[in-house]
Design a protein around this motif. Structure first.
Motif, PDB file in Angstrom:
ATOM      1  N   VAL A 136     -27.580  53.933 -45.336  1.00 51.03           N
ATOM      2  CA  VAL A 136     -28.123  55.264 -45.621  1.00 51.03           C
ATOM      3  C   VAL A 136     -27.196  56.040 -46.557  1.00 51.03           C
ATOM      4  CG1 VAL A 136     -28.648  57.512 -44.615  1.00 51.03           C
ATOM      5  CG2 VAL A 136     -29.530  55.428 -43.555  1.00 51.03           C
ATOM      6  N   LEU A 137     -25.918  56.034 -46.270  1.00 49.96           N
ATOM      7  CA  LEU A 137     -24.968  56.792 -47.094  1.00 49.96           C
ATOM      8  C   LEU A 137     -24.943  56.275 -48.526  1.00 49.96           C
ATOM      9  CD1 LEU A 137     -22.087  57.116 -44.496  1.00 49.96           C
ATOM     10  CD2 LEU A 137     -23.401  59.022 -45.453  1.00 49.96           C
ATOM     11  N   ARG A 138     -25.070  54.974 -48.691  1.00 55.46           N
ATOM     12  CA  ARG A 138     -25.030  54.384 -50.027  1.00 55.46           C
ATOM     13  C   ARG A 138     -26.373  54.498 -50.750  1.00 55.46           C
ATOM     14  NH1 ARG A 138     -21.965  53.628 -54.351  1.00 55.46           N
ATOM     15  NH2 ARG A 138     -22.544  51.750 -55.523  1.00 55.46           N
ATOM     16  N   GLU A 139     -27.448  54.070 -50.099  1.00 54.84           N
ATOM     17  CA  GLU A 139     -28.745  53.987 -50.773  1.00 54.84           C
ATOM     18  C   GLU A 139     -29.390  55.355 -50.960  1.00 54.84           C
ATOM     19  OE1 GLU A 139     -30.326  50.369 -51.493  1.00 54.84           O
ATOM     20  OE2 GLU A 139     -28.226  50.861 -51.826  1.00 54.84           O
ATOM     21  N   ALA A 140     -29.287  56.224 -49.954  1.00 56.03           N
ATOM     22  CA  ALA A 140     -29.992  57.510 -50.021  1.00 56.03           C
ATOM     23  C   ALA A 140     -29.132  58.629 -50.578  1.00 56.03           C
ATOM     24  CB  ALA A 140     -30.498  57.897 -48.632  1.00 56.03           C
ATOM     25  N   PHE A 141     -27.809  58.549 -50.385  1.00 55.46           N
ATOM     26  CA  PHE A 141     -26.952  59.662 -50.788  1.00 55.46           C
ATOM     27  C   PHE A 141     -25.892  59.276 -51.808  1.00 55.46           C
ATOM     28  CE2 PHE A 141     -28.843  60.826 -46.777  1.00 55.46           C
ATOM     29  CZ  PHE A 141     -29.211  62.137 -46.990  1.00 55.46           C
ATOM     30  N   SER A 142     -25.906  58.025 -52.241  1.00 56.52           N
ATOM     31  CA  SER A 142     -25.065  57.543 -53.356  1.00 56.52           C
ATOM     32  C   SER A 142     -23.575  57.747 -53.138  1.00 56.52           C
ATOM     33  CB  SER A 142     -25.499  58.221 -54.674  1.00 56.52           C
ATOM     34  OG  SER A 142     -26.859  57.976 -54.935  1.00 56.52           O
ATOM     35  N   TYR A 143     -23.136  57.665 -51.895  1.00 60.06           N
ATOM     36  CA  TYR A 143     -21.698  57.735 -51.640  1.00 60.06           C
ATOM     37  C   TYR A 143     -21.033  56.433 -52.079  1.00 60.06           C
ATOM     38  CZ  TYR A 143     -21.847  62.053 -48.896  1.00 60.06           C
ATOM     39  OH  TYR A 143     -21.973  63.365 -48.511  1.00 60.06           O
TER      40      TYR A 143
END
Length: 312
Positions: A126-133
């Motif tokens: 979620v952090l990578r795919e949705a929020f580009s962290y």
């Protein structure tokens, strides 16, 4: 707490709620997690917090992980995960939708697939795919190494991809036409037409209006068509169950074309469709009243188009 600190938190609340919803699959649980984060924000020594957004993201993420690891969540997972709570298009809790990855990460199909991930895999995804962290940021949020973050993301992507076949993003008008044709065929009992509208590998999941212990999963076009025909056929028993004769409206739920059964100003059920290359690849039926509270609240706030079926 001073007014400035409260305003700062409230400015970030929609983003935090969107993060929590993606992690938990429940709007009610997401709201609880964000409220818990607010209480911690109130109690914190904010002079020591260099980057409030990062601090709050860490708090909300770890509160959600605690919920996912709880005994109750483990029991639900072992018994068969409940379908995610559907949200009406435009609900701020759906969060960012600028990229295909962001839109897909909040679809009912992917939220359902994410139940197969471990809590940490789900958080990294979620952090990578949705929020580009970046992985360094994710590692700091979760208290893991960058290498571990990369490994968790790789496993999460592989597991989601293994269970999901992508197609081109459906044109909204074409998708709506497919859904309306499906609804018309189901209501009239045309099973052959229903089968033709489904992909060969189509799946359907239904929560049984919350009456069944676990969701029902159907895997063949013929079985899905039979269930749809039975489900959309009006009967006195069904009308008694929902309290009357609902109208059926077209809508968008979690970015997917959907049919909403509306009785008065209350949504009593929704069926969302995953469209792939002009046919239906996935069907998600949700009618448990506790999973439709927020969707109903959003429905009441807006003007609706005329129903596809006015009298059922």
């Amino acid at each position: 707490m001073d007014g400035t600190a409260t305003e700062r938190f409230e400015a970030g609340r929609p983003r935090l709620a969107s993060l929590a919803y993606r992690l938990l699959g429940s709007a009610a649980d997401a709201e609880d997690a964000v409220q818990d984060a607010f209480l911690r924000w109130q109690a914190a020594d904010r002079e020591l917090i260099e980057v409030p957004e990062a601090w709050l993201t860490r708090i909300v993420t770890n509160l959600c992980l605690d919920r996912l690891r709880s005994a109750r969540a483990r029991r639900e997972h072992a018994a068969g995960a409940r379908p995610p709570e559907p949200l009406l298009e435009g609900d701020p809790m759906l969060g960012p939708a600028d990229t295909a990855e962001q839109r897909e990460s909040v679809s009912l199909a992917v939220l359902t697939l994410m139940e197969r991930l471990s809590p940490v895999e789900r958080a990294v995804y979620v952090l990578r795919e949705a929020f580009s962290y970046g992985h360094a940021e994710i590692a700091d949020i979760l208290g893991i190494t960058e290498s571990a973050s990369q490994q968790h993301l790789h496993r999460a992507r592989r597991r989601v991809a293994a269970a999901r076949r992508r197609g081109r993003e459906a044109d909204p008008a074409a998708a709506r036409a497919v859904v309306e044709e499906f609804l018309a065929a189901a209501a009239s009992g045309r099973t052959e037409r229903l089968v033709a509208l489904l992909t060969d590998d189509a799946t359907a999941i239904s929560d049984g209006a919350g009456l069944a212990r676990t969701p029902a999963l159907y895997r063949t076009p013929e079985r899905i068509a039979a269930v749809a025909r039975a489900g959309f056929r009006p009967t006195p028993a069904k009308r008694r169950l929902v309290g009357g004769s609902p109208a059926f409206h077209h809508g968008l739920v979690n970015g997917s074309p959907a049919v909403l059964a509306v009785l008065g100003d209350r949504v009593v059920g929704t069926v969302a469709f995953e469209i792939r290359d002009g046919r239906i690849a996935g069907v998600h039926g949700i009618a448990a009243p506790d999973r439709l509270v927020r969707l109903t609240e959003e429905w009441r706030r807006r003007a609706s188009d005329p129903p596809v079926i006015a009298v059922w």
